[in-house]
Design a protein around this motif. Structure first.
Motif, PDB file in Angstrom:
ATOM      1  N   GLN A 204       0.841  -1.202   0.000  1.00 43.41           N
ATOM      2  CA  GLN A 204       0.000   0.000   0.000  1.00 43.41           C
ATOM      3  C   GLN A 204       0.874   1.249   0.000  1.00 43.41           C
ATOM      4  O   GLN A 204       0.530   2.251  -0.624  1.00 43.41           O
ATOM      5  N   GLU A 205       2.016   1.184   0.667  1.00 40.45           N
ATOM      6  CA  GLU A 205       2.929   2.319   0.703  1.00 40.45           C
ATOM      7  C   GLU A 205       3.506   2.611  -0.676  1.00 40.45           C
ATOM      8  O   GLU A 205       3.669   3.776  -1.059  1.00 40.45           O
TER       9      GLU A 205
ATOM     10  N   ALA B  50       0.840   4.219  -2.700  1.00 37.16           N
ATOM     11  CA  ALA B  50       0.710   5.593  -2.225  1.00 37.16           C
ATOM     12  C   ALA B  50       1.778   6.481  -2.862  1.00 37.16           C
ATOM     13  O   ALA B  50       1.487   7.593  -3.316  1.00 37.16           O
TER      14      ALA B  50
ATOM     15  N   HIS C 167      -2.123   9.279   0.184  1.00 32.62           N
ATOM     16  CA  HIS C 167      -1.570   8.777   1.443  1.00 32.62           C
ATOM     17  C   HIS C 167      -1.939   7.309   1.657  1.00 32.62           C
ATOM     18  O   HIS C 167      -3.049   6.887   1.328  1.00 32.62           O
ATOM     19  N   HIS C 168      -1.013   6.551   2.228  1.00 35.11           N
ATOM     20  CA  HIS C 168      -1.231   5.105   2.388  1.00 35.11           C
ATOM     21  C   HIS C 168      -2.423   4.779   3.281  1.00 35.11           C
ATOM     22  O   HIS C 168      -3.080   3.757   3.085  1.00 35.11           O
ATOM     23  N   THR C 169      -2.752   5.625   4.239  1.00 33.32           N
ATOM     24  CA  THR C 169      -3.941   5.348   5.056  1.00 33.32           C
ATOM     25  C   THR C 169      -5.215   5.488   4.220  1.00 33.32           C
ATOM     26  O   THR C 169      -6.175   4.754   4.429  1.00 33.32           O
ATOM     27  N   GLN C 170      -5.192   6.412   3.273  1.00 32.23           N
ATOM     28  CA  GLN C 170      -6.331   6.580   2.363  1.00 32.23           C
ATOM     29  C   GLN C 170      -6.451   5.355   1.449  1.00 32.23           C
ATOM     30  O   GLN C 170      -7.557   4.870   1.199  1.00 32.23           O
TER      31      GLN C 170
ATOM     32  N   SER D  69      -5.590   2.337   2.174  1.00 33.08           N
ATOM     33  CA  SER D  69      -6.143   1.284   3.023  1.00 33.08           C
ATOM     34  C   SER D  69      -7.655   1.437   3.171  1.00 33.08           C
ATOM     35  O   SER D  69      -8.404   0.472   3.046  1.00 33.08           O
ATOM     36  N   ARG D  70      -8.105   2.651   3.425  1.00 35.66           N
ATOM     37  CA  ARG D  70      -9.550   2.898   3.587  1.00 35.66           C
ATOM     38  C   ARG D  70     -10.312   2.607   2.309  1.00 35.66           C
ATOM     39  O   ARG D  70     -11.425   2.061   2.343  1.00 35.66           O
TER      40      ARG D  70
ATOM     41  N   ARG E 259     -10.664  -1.133   1.834  1.00 34.72           N
ATOM     42  CA  ARG E 259     -11.634  -1.713   2.765  1.00 34.72           C
ATOM     43  C   ARG E 259     -13.028  -1.138   2.569  1.00 34.72           C
ATOM     44  O   ARG E 259     -13.940  -1.434   3.334  1.00 34.72           O
TER      45      ARG E 259
ATOM     46  N   ASN F 212     -14.168   4.433   2.517  1.00 32.03           N
ATOM     47  CA  ASN F 212     -14.101   5.808   2.026  1.00 32.03           C
ATOM     48  C   ASN F 212     -14.665   5.870   0.621  1.00 32.03           C
ATOM     49  O   ASN F 212     -14.443   4.965  -0.174  1.00 32.03           O
TER      50      ASN F 212
END
Length: 57
Positions: free
Chosen positions: A12-13, A16, A22-25, A27-28, A31, A34
């Motif tokens: 994911q990084e 990104a 961003h890697h958290t985005q 991930s969301r 899943r 978002n």
């Protein structure tokens, strides 16, 4: 998106870094926690080297 990322053996990084999201985005999005705007879809398609239509299929 996850399938394309895994086919390329990207973390994911890495996705990104390639997409500028961003890697958290990332991930969301994977899943389905978002919603994704057209600007993000275009960035992801460019990172994968596919059309928007191919990404959405």
């Amino acid at each position: 998106m996850r399938r394309l990322r895994q086919q390329r053996e990207w973390s994911q990084e890495e996705l990104a870094a390639y997409s500028g999201i961003h890697h958290t985005q990332i991930s969301r999005i994977e899943r389905m926690q978002n919603s994704v705007g057209i600007d993000m879809i275009e960035k992801l398609a460019m990172a994968f080297g596919v059309s928007v239509g191919e990404l959405l299929d």
